[in-house]
Design a protein around this motif. Structure first.
Motif, PDB file in Angstrom:
ATOM      1  N   LEU A  61       0.829  -1.194   0.000  1.00  0.00           N
ATOM      2  CA  LEU A  61       0.000   0.000   0.000  1.00  0.00           C
ATOM      3  C   LEU A  61       0.865   1.246   0.000  1.00  0.00           C
ATOM      4  O   LEU A  61       1.925   1.285   0.634  1.00  0.00           O
ATOM      5  CB  LEU A  61      -0.898   0.013   1.240  1.00  0.00           C
ATOM      6  N   TYR A  62       0.382   2.273  -0.700  1.00  0.00           N
ATOM      7  CA  TYR A  62       1.065   3.562  -0.736  1.00  0.00           C
ATOM      8  C   TYR A  62       0.007   4.656  -0.662  1.00  0.00           C
ATOM      9  O   TYR A  62      -1.147   4.463  -1.057  1.00  0.00           O
ATOM     10  CB  TYR A  62       1.878   3.719  -2.026  1.00  0.00           C
ATOM     11  N   LEU A  63       0.409   5.815  -0.167  1.00  0.00           N
ATOM     12  CA  LEU A  63      -0.482   6.963  -0.240  1.00  0.00           C
ATOM     13  C   LEU A  63      -0.662   7.360  -1.691  1.00  0.00           C
ATOM     14  O   LEU A  63       0.286   7.331  -2.478  1.00  0.00           O
ATOM     15  CB  LEU A  63       0.110   8.144   0.546  1.00  0.00           C
ATOM     16  N   GLN A  64      -1.882   7.727  -2.038  1.00  0.00           N
ATOM     17  CA  GLN A  64      -2.119   8.146  -3.419  1.00  0.00           C
ATOM     18  C   GLN A  64      -1.364   9.444  -3.715  1.00  0.00           C
ATOM     19  O   GLN A  64      -1.306  10.344  -2.887  1.00  0.00           O
ATOM     20  CB  GLN A  64      -3.614   8.353  -3.657  1.00  0.00           C
ATOM     21  N   GLN A  65      -0.759   9.505  -4.899  1.00  0.00           N
ATOM     22  CA  GLN A  65      -0.032  10.686  -5.357  1.00  0.00           C
ATOM     23  C   GLN A  65      -0.543  11.080  -6.739  1.00  0.00           C
ATOM     24  O   GLN A  65      -0.892  10.217  -7.553  1.00  0.00           O
ATOM     25  CB  GLN A  65       1.477  10.412  -5.432  1.00  0.00           C
ATOM     26  N   SER A  66      -0.566  12.381  -7.014  1.00  0.00           N
ATOM     27  CA  SER A  66      -1.095  12.843  -8.302  1.00  0.00           C
ATOM     28  C   SER A  66      -0.247  12.356  -9.473  1.00  0.00           C
ATOM     29  O   SER A  66      -0.757  12.159 -10.579  1.00  0.00           O
ATOM     30  CB  SER A  66      -1.156  14.380  -8.311  1.00  0.00           C
ATOM     31  N   ASN A  67       1.052  12.128  -9.251  1.00  0.00           N
ATOM     32  CA  ASN A  67       1.916  11.669 -10.340  1.00  0.00           C
ATOM     33  C   ASN A  67       1.997  10.153 -10.438  1.00  0.00           C
ATOM     34  O   ASN A  67       2.799   9.613 -11.207  1.00  0.00           O
ATOM     35  CB  ASN A  67       3.327  12.238 -10.189  1.00  0.00           C
ATOM     36  N   LYS A  68       1.164   9.455  -9.654  1.00  0.00           N
ATOM     37  CA  LYS A  68       1.093   7.993  -9.659  1.00  0.00           C
ATOM     38  C   LYS A  68       2.454   7.343  -9.409  1.00  0.00           C
ATOM     39  O   LYS A  68       2.754   6.263  -9.903  1.00  0.00           O
ATOM     40  CB  LYS A  68       0.471   7.486 -10.959  1.00  0.00           C
ATOM     41  N   HIS A  69       3.277   8.035  -8.638  1.00  0.00           N
ATOM     42  CA  HIS A  69       4.586   7.529  -8.210  1.00  0.00           C
ATOM     43  C   HIS A  69       5.546   7.278  -9.377  1.00  0.00           C
ATOM     44  O   HIS A  69       6.479   6.468  -9.262  1.00  0.00           O
ATOM     45  CB  HIS A  69       4.435   6.231  -7.408  1.00  0.00           C
ATOM     46  N   MET A  70       5.330   7.991 -10.464  1.00  0.00           N
ATOM     47  CA  MET A  70       6.217   7.808 -11.606  1.00  0.00           C
ATOM     48  C   MET A  70       7.596   8.433 -11.387  1.00  0.00           C
ATOM     49  O   MET A  70       8.506   8.243 -12.192  1.00  0.00           O
ATOM     50  CB  MET A  70       5.564   8.375 -12.874  1.00  0.00           C
ATOM     51  N   ASP A  71       7.744   9.171 -10.282  1.00  0.00           N
ATOM     52  CA  ASP A  71       9.063   9.721  -9.954  1.00  0.00           C
ATOM     53  C   ASP A  71       9.910   8.734  -9.165  1.00  0.00           C
ATOM     54  O   ASP A  71      11.056   9.032  -8.834  1.00  0.00           O
ATOM     55  CB  ASP A  71       8.915  11.028  -9.164  1.00  0.00           C
ATOM     56  N   ARG A  72       9.356   7.567  -8.862  1.00  0.00           N
ATOM     57  CA  ARG A  72      10.119   6.547  -8.153  1.00  0.00           C
ATOM     58  C   ARG A  72      10.795   5.595  -9.141  1.00  0.00           C
ATOM     59  O   ARG A  72      10.443   5.547 -10.318  1.00  0.00           O
ATOM     60  CB  ARG A  72       9.203   5.752  -7.222  1.00  0.00           C
ATOM     61  N   CYS A  73      11.757   4.831  -8.647  1.00  0.00           N
ATOM     62  CA  CYS A  73      12.415   3.833  -9.501  1.00  0.00           C
ATOM     63  C   CYS A  73      11.381   2.821  -9.991  1.00  0.00           C
ATOM     64  O   CYS A  73      10.398   2.532  -9.305  1.00  0.00           O
ATOM     65  CB  CYS A  73      13.506   3.106  -8.727  1.00  0.00           C
ATOM     66  N   LYS A  74      11.628   2.275 -11.176  1.00  0.00           N
ATOM     67  CA  LYS A  74      10.728   1.242 -11.686  1.00  0.00           C
ATOM     68  C   LYS A  74      10.643   0.069 -10.714  1.00  0.00           C
ATOM     69  O   LYS A  74       9.561  -0.471 -10.458  1.00  0.00           O
ATOM     70  CB  LYS A  74      11.225   0.728 -13.036  1.00  0.00           C
ATOM     71  N   VAL A  75      11.793  -0.340 -10.207  1.00  0.00           N
ATOM     72  CA  VAL A  75      11.865  -1.515  -9.335  1.00  0.00           C
ATOM     73  C   VAL A  75      12.618  -1.149  -8.062  1.00  0.00           C
ATOM     74  O   VAL A  75      13.682  -0.537  -8.112  1.00  0.00           O
ATOM     75  CB  VAL A  75      12.557  -2.695 -10.037  1.00  0.00           C
ATOM     76  N   GLU A  76      12.038  -1.507  -6.931  1.00  0.00           N
ATOM     77  CA  GLU A  76      12.690  -1.410  -5.632  1.00  0.00           C
ATOM     78  C   GLU A  76      12.721  -2.815  -5.046  1.00  0.00           C
ATOM     79  O   GLU A  76      11.806  -3.606  -5.293  1.00  0.00           O
ATOM     80  CB  GLU A  76      11.921  -0.472  -4.698  1.00  0.00           C
ATOM     81  N   GLY A  77      13.761  -3.130  -4.285  1.00  0.00           N
ATOM     82  CA  GLY A  77      13.790  -4.476  -3.737  1.00  0.00           C
ATOM     83  C   GLY A  77      14.982  -4.751  -2.857  1.00  0.00           C
ATOM     84  O   GLY A  77      15.760  -3.864  -2.505  1.00  0.00           O
TER      85      GLY A  77
END
Length: 547
Positions: free
Chosen positions: A228-244
């Motif tokens: 789960l994540y808080l909703q963001q207007s940019n749909k989290h596209m500023d984050r890395c494609k993959v985290e792990g």
């Protein structure tokens, strides 16, 4: 437990859930029996592990709000006991293997066994295709420590592999960062944030048990379901494609291909360390199912008698992991009796104690049960960024998370001891009670950045989180530490974190009563406690207060 949820609602708070006979009498209005009566409900199988967006959430938040109402608290959010917290659920299914190419022979790393991977990006599918791997040390950019693992490095389109914790941990140098005390730069959440700021396509943290402070199975079980994540207007596209995350054994295989062997932490903590391309490429696909919904913080208020616009906030997270990967006994319900059934139970008991206080507090007392802590401190983050009560009128945040279930101790542990003046109040009470006040028992675990008080600290509100210590009042010197270590190794974030009628809640009540004394004293003062010199949160608070 065989009782149904509705039966538990009727039975909660009565003698059925009495404490064990050996438990000692508590000094203060909060009793072990009362705390246990609520844990028994909150950690029952019928609440399905208390995961947000499930029937378990509805049952949990209804129970807490009903208790607040029964106690006599007013609704804390403009006539409602609930604060909406908009979230997105990302149920990601990674490829069964992460394929590593470019070396002498291909390497296949297996999901859950060798790595875990997820994404915040709200897309049906994300792909890493032959993304070059780079070992970026600790993945830290810390100007105040004259440290930059990304110096001269272009990571666009690449995947960085980084170490958990920070360079100071076990370095033997107390002046390197904060020595064995983790800074925020050591948290995996920071690693993900910094890699995104640098423009990396992917970021993978190397798991090592000692610097992480928990074994691999905690990583795998905590990341086995939807996130789960808080909703963001940019749909989290500023984050890395993959985290792990990747296991230490698998990481060593990859690093060895670039000639990196031996103590990788020692290599990465050298001041002249430069990021090392591994000459390998990673490929991985994650398929997502997205669900948008609203979770809830639960909030009740006991209004102050003379200055109700000023408040003290008690907090605890009500959520856990729901139903997930079964353990060896076939149990798949993550009940979270200790984490954080006991904190939520103590919050309810705290509210009852304040409501029954003869001399009502002058400032308002807020009781905030937050959602989504296990998903990244989401409910407290939402409250801190969407406060119902002004932050510059919020005197302090007193948080309760996973209180010790091994009885009363002669010492009291303050998480992040030395951060703010709330410590001084606890020192005073401890002296009166012949207790010792200590700092984190595991300072390298970064406890101050791992629970909901951190989000209040980030916006400047002095925040305190504390727990029972490690010197038992009733057992030998090694008892408490053995109990704590066993919980971390075998029950933390596991289905075995269950309620038992034999659970020792005297330590929980001990901590809760100290926090009650602190909140009551703060509620009758006119001054505001501050951050101590050197705290990274001092400037934020002073700005909010107009200093």
């Amino acid at each position: 437990m065989k009782n149904t949820y509705n039966s538990l609602l009727l039975l909660s708070g009565i003698a059925l859930f009495c404490a064990c006979k050996h438990q000692t009498q508590q000094t203060g209005p909060i009793t072990p029996d009362d705390i246990k009566s609520h844990i028994a409900v909150l950690a029952d199988d019928s609440l399905m592990g208390r995961k947000p967006f499930t029937e378990g959430e509805a049952k949990t938040t209804r129970y807490i709000s009903q208790q607040f109402k029964k106690i006599g608290l007013e609704p804390g959010n403009n006539g409602s006991y609930f604060q909406d917290v908009p979230m997105v659920e990302v149920k990601g299914t990674p490829s069964e293997t992460m394929e590593i190419t470019g070396g002498k022979s291909p390497i296949s790393l297996h999901n859950m066994t060798d790595f875990v991977a997820f994404t915040r990006q709200e897309m049906e599918q994300v792909d890493l295709k032959n993304s070059p791997l780079v070992f970026a040390g600790y993945g830290v950019v810390a100007p105040e420590y004259h440290w930059n693992d990304y110096a001269g490095l272009d990571v666009k389109g690449k995947t960085v592999i980084v170490l958990v914790n920070d360079p100071g941990f076990k370095s033997g140098d107390p002046h390197l960062f904060k020595g064995d005390t983790m800074t925020y730069y050591g948290r995996w959440t920071y690693k993900f944030e910094e890699a995104a700021r640098q423009g990396a396509a992917g970021v993978i943290v190397i798991h090592q048990t000692e610097p992480a402070s928990y074994p691999w199975h905690v990583v795998s079980s905590s990341n086995s379901g939807a996130r789960l994540y808080l909703q963001q207007s940019n749909k989290h596209m500023d984050r890395c494609k993959v985290e792990g995350w990747i296991t230490e054994e698998s990481a060593k295989k990859l690093l060895a291909s670039a000639g990196i062997t031996g103590d990788i932490r020692a290599i990465a903590r050298k001041r002249d360390f430069k990021a090392i391309p591994l000459n390998l490429n990673a490929s991985l696909t994650i398929h997502n199912k997205l669900k948008y919904s609203v979770s809830h913080n639960v909030i009740g208020v006991l209004k102050g008698s003379t200055t109700p616009d000023e408040c003290i906030i008690y907090s605890a997270h009500w959520d856990h992991f729901g139903i997930g990967k079964p353990d060896a006994k076939g149990d798949s319900i993550y009940n979270g009796a200790v984490d954080n059934g006991d904190g939520s139970a103590s919050l309810i008991s705290m509210a009852k104690a304040f409501a029954e206080t003869k001399d009502k507090p002058k400032r308002s007392i807020i009781f905030l049960a937050v959602t989504g802590e296990e998903q990244g401190l989401l409910g407290s983050e939402y409250y801190a960024t969407h406060p119902i009560y002004p932050l510059n009128k919020t005197v302090a945040n007193l948080n309760m998370d996973a209180l010790g279930n091994y009885g009363e101790t002669k010492d009291i542990a303050i998480t992040g001891k030395g951060q703010n003046e709330l410590d001084d109040y606890i020192e005073k009470y401890a002296k009166e009670d012949s207790l010792i006040v200590v700092g984190d028992s595991k300072p390298g675990a970064g406890g101050y950045y791992r629970s909901d008080h951190f989000n209040f600290a980030k916006v400047g509100v002095p925040a305190l989180d504390m727990n029972t210590g490690l010197i038992s009042k009733t057992h030998d010197a090694s008892w408490a530490k053995k109990h704590q270590d066993d919980y971390t190794a075998n029950h933390y974030h596991q289905p075995s974190d269950n309620y038992s009628p034999d659970m020792d809640a005297t330590g929980m009540a001990q901590v809760a009563n100290l926090l009650y004394r602190l909140g009551y004293e703060l509620s009758n003062e006119s001054t505001f406690p501050g951050w101590k010199a050197g705290s990274e949160f001092k400037a934020v608070r002073e700005k909010s207060l107009g200093k």
